[in-house]
Design a protein around this motif. Structure first.
Motif, PDB file in Angstrom:
ATOM      1  N   GLY A  22       1.881 -13.588   7.894  1.00 17.29           N
ATOM      2  CA  GLY A  22       2.441 -13.896   6.589  1.00 17.29           C
ATOM      3  C   GLY A  22       3.296 -15.151   6.593  1.00 17.29           C
ATOM      4  O   GLY A  22       3.277 -15.920   5.633  1.00 17.29           O
ATOM      5  N   ASN A  58       0.849 -18.350   7.262  1.00 16.96           N
ATOM      6  CA  ASN A  58      -0.096 -18.623   6.175  1.00 16.96           C
ATOM      7  C   ASN A  58       0.502 -18.327   4.807  1.00 16.96           C
ATOM      8  O   ASN A  58      -0.229 -18.219   3.813  1.00 16.96           O
ATOM      9  CB  ASN A  58      -1.363 -17.774   6.370  1.00 16.96           C
ATOM     10  CG  ASN A  58      -2.049 -18.046   7.694  1.00 16.96           C
ATOM     11  OD1 ASN A  58      -2.779 -19.025   7.840  1.00 16.96           O
ATOM     12  ND2 ASN A  58      -1.806 -17.181   8.668  1.00 16.96           N
ATOM     13  N   GLY A  59       1.816 -18.233   4.759  1.00 17.66           N
ATOM     14  CA  GLY A  59       2.482 -17.822   3.541  1.00 17.66           C
ATOM     15  C   GLY A  59       2.231 -18.710   2.346  1.00 17.66           C
ATOM     16  O   GLY A  59       2.101 -18.221   1.224  1.00 17.66           O
ATOM     17  N   ILE A  99      -0.887 -17.834   0.524  1.00 17.89           N
ATOM     18  CA  ILE A  99      -0.715 -16.569  -0.188  1.00 17.89           C
ATOM     19  C   ILE A  99       0.111 -16.777  -1.446  1.00 17.89           C
ATOM     20  O   ILE A  99      -0.214 -16.242  -2.518  1.00 17.89           O
ATOM     21  CB  ILE A  99      -0.045 -15.520   0.733  1.00 17.89           C
ATOM     22  CG1 ILE A  99      -0.933 -15.256   1.953  1.00 17.89           C
ATOM     23  CG2 ILE A  99       0.224 -14.226  -0.025  1.00 17.89           C
ATOM     24  CD1 ILE A  99      -0.264 -14.412   3.025  1.00 17.89           C
ATOM     25  N   ALA A 132      -1.925 -18.425  -4.133  1.00 18.92           N
ATOM     26  CA  ALA A 132      -2.822 -17.437  -4.747  1.00 18.92           C
ATOM     27  C   ALA A 132      -2.062 -16.551  -5.729  1.00 18.92           C
ATOM     28  O   ALA A 132      -2.549 -16.252  -6.827  1.00 18.92           O
ATOM     29  CB  ALA A 132      -3.480 -16.583  -3.662  1.00 18.92           C
ATOM     30  N   LEU A 150      -1.032  -8.909  -2.270  1.00 20.20           N
ATOM     31  CA  LEU A 150      -0.717 -10.100  -1.474  1.00 20.20           C
ATOM     32  C   LEU A 150       0.735 -10.085  -1.009  1.00 20.20           C
ATOM     33  O   LEU A 150       1.045 -10.526   0.104  1.00 20.20           O
ATOM     34  CB  LEU A 150      -1.007 -11.362  -2.288  1.00 20.20           C
ATOM     35  CG  LEU A 150      -2.485 -11.661  -2.560  1.00 20.20           C
ATOM     36  CD1 LEU A 150      -2.626 -12.873  -3.470  1.00 20.20           C
ATOM     37  CD2 LEU A 150      -3.240 -11.893  -1.253  1.00 20.20           C
ATOM     38  N   TYR A 151       1.643  -9.589  -1.864  1.00 16.00           N
ATOM     39  CA  TYR A 151       3.058  -9.477  -1.467  1.00 16.00           C
ATOM     40  C   TYR A 151       3.222  -8.581  -0.246  1.00 16.00           C
ATOM     41  O   TYR A 151       4.192  -8.717   0.508  1.00 16.00           O
ATOM     42  CB  TYR A 151       3.892  -8.888  -2.603  1.00 16.00           C
ATOM     43  CG  TYR A 151       4.300  -9.854  -3.682  1.00 16.00           C
ATOM     44  CD1 TYR A 151       5.048 -10.984  -3.384  1.00 16.00           C
ATOM     45  CD2 TYR A 151       3.959  -9.624  -5.010  1.00 16.00           C
ATOM     46  CE1 TYR A 151       5.439 -11.859  -4.379  1.00 16.00           C
ATOM     47  CE2 TYR A 151       4.341 -10.497  -6.013  1.00 16.00           C
ATOM     48  CZ  TYR A 151       5.085 -11.614  -5.690  1.00 16.00           C
ATOM     49  OH  TYR A 151       5.467 -12.488  -6.666  1.00 16.00           O
ATOM     50  N   THR A 168       1.544  -8.543   2.403  1.00 15.10           N
ATOM     51  CA  THR A 168       1.125  -9.190   3.646  1.00 15.10           C
ATOM     52  C   THR A 168       2.256  -9.158   4.676  1.00 15.10           C
ATOM     53  O   THR A 168       3.368  -9.602   4.393  1.00 15.10           O
ATOM     54  CB  THR A 168       0.732 -10.659   3.392  1.00 15.10           C
ATOM     55  OG1 THR A 168      -0.289 -10.709   2.393  1.00 15.10           O
ATOM     56  CG2 THR A 168       0.223 -11.300   4.672  1.00 15.10           C
ATOM     57  N   LEU A 208       5.271 -11.963   5.225  1.00 14.81           N
ATOM     58  CA  LEU A 208       5.382 -12.906   4.115  1.00 14.81           C
ATOM     59  C   LEU A 208       6.818 -13.034   3.629  1.00 14.81           C
ATOM     60  O   LEU A 208       7.277 -14.131   3.302  1.00 14.81           O
ATOM     61  CB  LEU A 208       4.477 -12.473   2.959  1.00 14.81           C
ATOM     62  CG  LEU A 208       4.514 -13.364   1.709  1.00 14.81           C
ATOM     63  CD1 LEU A 208       3.929 -14.737   2.017  1.00 14.81           C
ATOM     64  CD2 LEU A 208       3.757 -12.698   0.546  1.00 14.81           C
TER      65      LEU A 208
END
Length: 270
Positions: A203, A206-207, A210, A213, A255-256, A258, A261
Motif C-alpha cells: 500500500g 503503490n499508494g 490507489i 483510482a 481500495l482503502y 489495501t 495504504l
C-alpha cells in the motif's frame, strides 16, 4: 407539512426503489468491510480508519432501509423513512471524501520534498476550511432533502435549490481532492517516491496509484449526482444509480482496505 405516510402512494416505488436483492447484496458486502475497519481502528488507530468504520456502518444501515423500502409496501408509504434513507446516503459521502482528502495530505507530509506554495494548493491543504465546506454541504443537503418533501410548492422549490447547491459544493471539493492527489503524484515522481521512512508495504509503495483510482471513483460518483440533480427519476433509476453511485463508493472503500495504504499515526509528523 406532508403526511409521514400515505396509504395511496408508495413513495419508494415512485422515486425508483425497486430492487430488494441489490440493496441486500450491498448491505452484505459492506459488513466485512465494516469489520475490517473496526479491527484496524483498534489495531492501528488513525482518523481514516475511524471515519471509514463510520461510513461503512452508515452504508449498511442505509442499504437495509433501502431493501425494506423496496420490498415492503407499508414501509414504502412512509415518507419519513424514505427521507431518512436519502439523508444517510448524503451524509455518508462526507466520510468517504474526507478520508481520501486526509489520506492524501498525510502521505504528502511523508514525502521528502516541499509541497507547492501556490494559492490553490495552500487553500486545498487547509484542513479546517475543507472540513467546514463539507459540513456546510451536508447541512444544506439535509435541509434540502427535508424541504423537498414538503407540501408547499415554495418549500419544494427551495429544497430542490438547496440540494443542487449541496451537490455542487461536494463536486467542487471532490475536484479539489483529485487535484491534491495529482499534486502528491507529481511530488512522488519528483522525489522518486522517496519517503522519510522504510515502510515497504504494498500500500505504501503503490499508494499513489490507489489514491488516483479512488479519486476517479469519487469523481464518477459526484459527476453522476450533479448531472442528475434536476431529474430525480433518472438519479434514482437503479440502472444508473447502482453502477454510477453505489458501485464507485464500495470500490473506493475496498481500495482503502489495501494493507499499508494508511500511514500509522506514529510515522506522521507531529
Amino acid at each position: 407539512m406532508a403526511s409521514t405516510s400515505n396509504p395511496d402512494i408508495n413513495f419508494a416505488h415512485l422515486i425508483g426503489y425497486h430492487s430488494v436483492a441489490a440493496a441486500v447484496i450491498f448491505a452484505i458486502l459492506y459488513i466485512p468491510l465494516l469489520g475490517w475497519f473496526i479491527f484496524q481502528s483498534f489495531r492501528r488507530p488513525t482518523y481514516v480508519h475511524f471515519v471509514l468504520s463510520f461510513f461503512c456502518s452508515i452504508r449498511v444501515t442505509a442499504f437495509i432501509i433501502r431493501a425494506i423500502l423496496a420490498g415492503s409496501d407499508s414501509a414504502g408509504h412512509n415518507l419519513n423513512l424514505l427521507i431518512a434513507d436519502e439523508i444517510l446516503f448524503g451524509v455518508g459521502f462526507f466520510g468517504l471524501l474526507y478520508s481520501a482528502y486526509t489520506l492524501v495530505l498525510d502521505r504528502e507530509s511523508l514525502v521528502d520534498i516541499a509541497p507547492p506554495t501556490n494559492i490553490i494548493s495552500s487553500l486545498t491543504r487547509n484542513r479546517k476550511l475543507f472540513r467546514l465546506a463539507m459540513t456546510a454541504a451536508v447541512a444544506i443537503g439535509i435541509t434540502g432533502s427535508s424541504m423537498s418533501q414538503d407540501s408547499s410548492p415554495q418549500s419544494v422549490n427551495t429544497g430542490s435549490t438547496l440540494r443542487k447547491i449541496s451537490a455542487i459544493i461536494f463536486l467542487v471539493l471532490t475536484v479539489l481532492q483529485a487535484y491534491q492527489t495529482c499534486v502528491l503524484a507529481r511530488m512522488e515522481m519528483t522525489s522518486s517516491g522517496a519517503y522519510r521512512h522504510d515502510n515497504e508495504s504494498f500500500g505504501m509503495k503503490n499508494g499513489i496509484f490507489i489514491l488516483v483510482a479512488i479519486s476517479l471513483l469519487l469523481l464518477i460518483r459526484e459527476a453522476f449526482s450533479v448531472a442528475t440533480i434536476g431529474n430525480l427519476a433518472k438519479q434514482n433509476n437503479e440502472h444508473f444509480w447502482y453502477p454510477l453511485l453505489a458501485l464507485p463508493e464500495i470500490l473506493a472503500v475496498v481500495l482503502y482496505a489495501t494493507p499499508g495504504l494508511v500511514p500509522p499515526r506514529a510515522e506522521l509528523p507531529k
